[in-house]
Design a protein around this motif. Structure first.
Motif, PDB file in Angstrom:
ATOM      1  N   ASN A 138       0.822  -1.209   0.000  1.00 52.39           N
ATOM      2  CA  ASN A 138       0.000   0.000   0.000  1.00 52.39           C
ATOM      3  C   ASN A 138       0.854   1.257   0.000  1.00 52.39           C
ATOM      4  OD1 ASN A 138      -3.198  -0.345   0.496  1.00 52.39           O
ATOM      5  ND2 ASN A 138      -2.098  -2.126   1.274  1.00 52.39           N
ATOM      6  N   LEU A 139       1.914   1.255   0.772  1.00 50.32           N
ATOM      7  CA  LEU A 139       2.813   2.402   0.805  1.00 50.32           C
ATOM      8  C   LEU A 139       3.404   2.670  -0.571  1.00 50.32           C
ATOM      9  CD1 LEU A 139       4.464   4.559   2.307  1.00 50.32           C
ATOM     10  CD2 LEU A 139       6.145   2.775   2.830  1.00 50.32           C
ATOM     11  N   TYR A 142       0.483   3.666  -3.452  1.00 48.79           N
ATOM     12  CA  TYR A 142      -0.102   5.006  -3.413  1.00 48.79           C
ATOM     13  C   TYR A 142       0.934   6.115  -3.501  1.00 48.79           C
ATOM     14  CZ  TYR A 142      -4.576   2.866  -2.500  1.00 48.79           C
ATOM     15  OH  TYR A 142      -5.720   2.127  -2.621  1.00 48.79           O
ATOM     16  N   SER A 170      -3.168  10.965  -1.240  1.00 52.67           N
ATOM     17  CA  SER A 170      -2.482   9.671  -1.304  1.00 52.67           C
ATOM     18  C   SER A 170      -2.309   9.085   0.096  1.00 52.67           C
ATOM     19  CB  SER A 170      -1.116   9.831  -1.981  1.00 52.67           C
ATOM     20  OG  SER A 170      -1.259  10.219  -3.328  1.00 52.67           O
ATOM     21  N   MET A 174      -3.881   5.543   1.716  1.00 53.18           N
ATOM     22  CA  MET A 174      -3.067   4.468   2.297  1.00 53.18           C
ATOM     23  C   MET A 174      -3.735   3.874   3.533  1.00 53.18           C
ATOM     24  SD  MET A 174       0.848   5.829   2.205  1.00 53.18           S
ATOM     25  CE  MET A 174       1.477   6.704   0.786  1.00 53.18           C
TER      26      MET A 174
END
Length: 316
Positions: A138-139, A142, A170, A174
């Motif tokens: 996810n980090l 995004y 963003s 996350m």
């Protein structure tokens, strides 16, 4: 792991995909219903499956295994990012698709496909290890992923978009149910908190629904695709062979005797062999890039994974 076990599990998942395609073709589940179920899988069932992985017996998961898993998670993303760039250079796609290929090679389907496959092959222990992959995914998605999608849009349209990325948006994106569930699962595991039996049962029942629903949603995506035109793309075949076979097999051969736990290492290799992630299609569509080509990559690589994942399993 016995190749027969992996192939058998992949056939089960394929059957679930075919059921999804069948119910869509029969109009038993329409576009709106499929979209709603997909949201439920992403925001409810998948996160609960991650949590359920740490609610059972986790005595077999030692600190050494966790540390080994963290090392492999970091290596996984180094490989994904670097190979994404290299692969786009090797395949020489049209300029309008260069960043799309980087996206497809970097971001695999760790959610809809990765978690269910890990659960099927390695049980709850495998799901715990995948939780670490989800957090970093996810980090990266995004930040780097959205940046690539915007670049892909510029390549497609032949324009330069000077608009700066919305960092706050963003960051907000996350913080989603998948990330929250992964963090919660790791907290429960680290603290050793024991949940009441009804909570464990609830998470088991809800989490177990993830696998058939995820596979059915993939089946619906396949049913909606124009497979006849998809199959004419020779470059995509090379992409699949390199990204889903050559990379994980090379990693398995080079790292097999480096002392990692069998399950931890197995999850790492299987995650390397995952098909193209569906999230990149959403990024591409949102940014104005070629989301149709992303869908082609997702569909063809998912179908290929029924064969390629067992093939990679031969080297575990």
């Amino acid at each position: 792991m016995d190749i027969g076990i992996i192939f058998g599990q992949m056939l089960v998942l394929l059957a679930m995909m075919l059921i999804g395609a069948f119910v869509y073709k029969k109009n038993w589940l329409g576009e709106e219903g499929a979209a709603n179920i997909s949201k439920l899988v992403v925001n409810v069932f998948n996160p609960i499956l991650v949590i359920s992985g740490v609610l059972g017996d986790t005595d077999a998961i030692s600190n050494d295994k966790i540390w080994g898993n963290i090392q492999l998670v970091l290596l996984y993303y180094v490989i994904s990012v670097v190979f994404g760039i290299v692969l786009a250079w090797v395949l020489r796609p049209p300029k309008s698709l260069k960043s799309i290929y980087v996206l497809m090679a970097t971001f695999s389907n760790l959610g809809f496909m990765g978690i269910p496959v890990a659960k099927s092959l390695y049980g709850n222990e495998g799901v715990v290890y995948v939780a670490f992959y989800v957090l970093l995914y996810n980090l990266l998605a995004y930040t780097y992923g959205l940046s690539l999608a915007r670049r892909a849009a510029r390549e497609k349209n032949g324009t330069f978009d000077a608009q700066k990325p919305d960092l706050m948006r963003s960051l907000k994106r996350m913080i989603n149910p998948g990330v929250v569930a992964a963090l919660l699962a790791l907290l429960i595991f680290a603290t050793g908190i024991k949940m009441p039996a009804p909570v464990v049962s609830l998470c088991d029942y809800m989490g177990n629904a993830t696998i058939p629903l995820s596979m059915m949603m993939i089946g619906i995506s396949i049913a909606k695709a124009d497979l006849r035109s998809y199959l004419k793309d020779a470059r995509m075949y090379v992409f699949i062979l390199l990204r889903m076979v050559a990379v994980p097999v090379a990693a398995a051969l080079l790292m097999k005797n480096m002392g990692f736990d069998t399950v931890v290492f197995g999850v790492f290799i299987i995650e390397l062999a995952m098909p193209v992630g569906s999230v990149i299609g959403l990024f591409a569509k949102e940014s104005g890039a070629d989301d149709a080509y992303c869908m082609k990559g997702t569909v063809l690589s998912t179908l290929a994974s029924i064969v390629t994942i067992p093939l990679v399993g031969l080297f575990l």
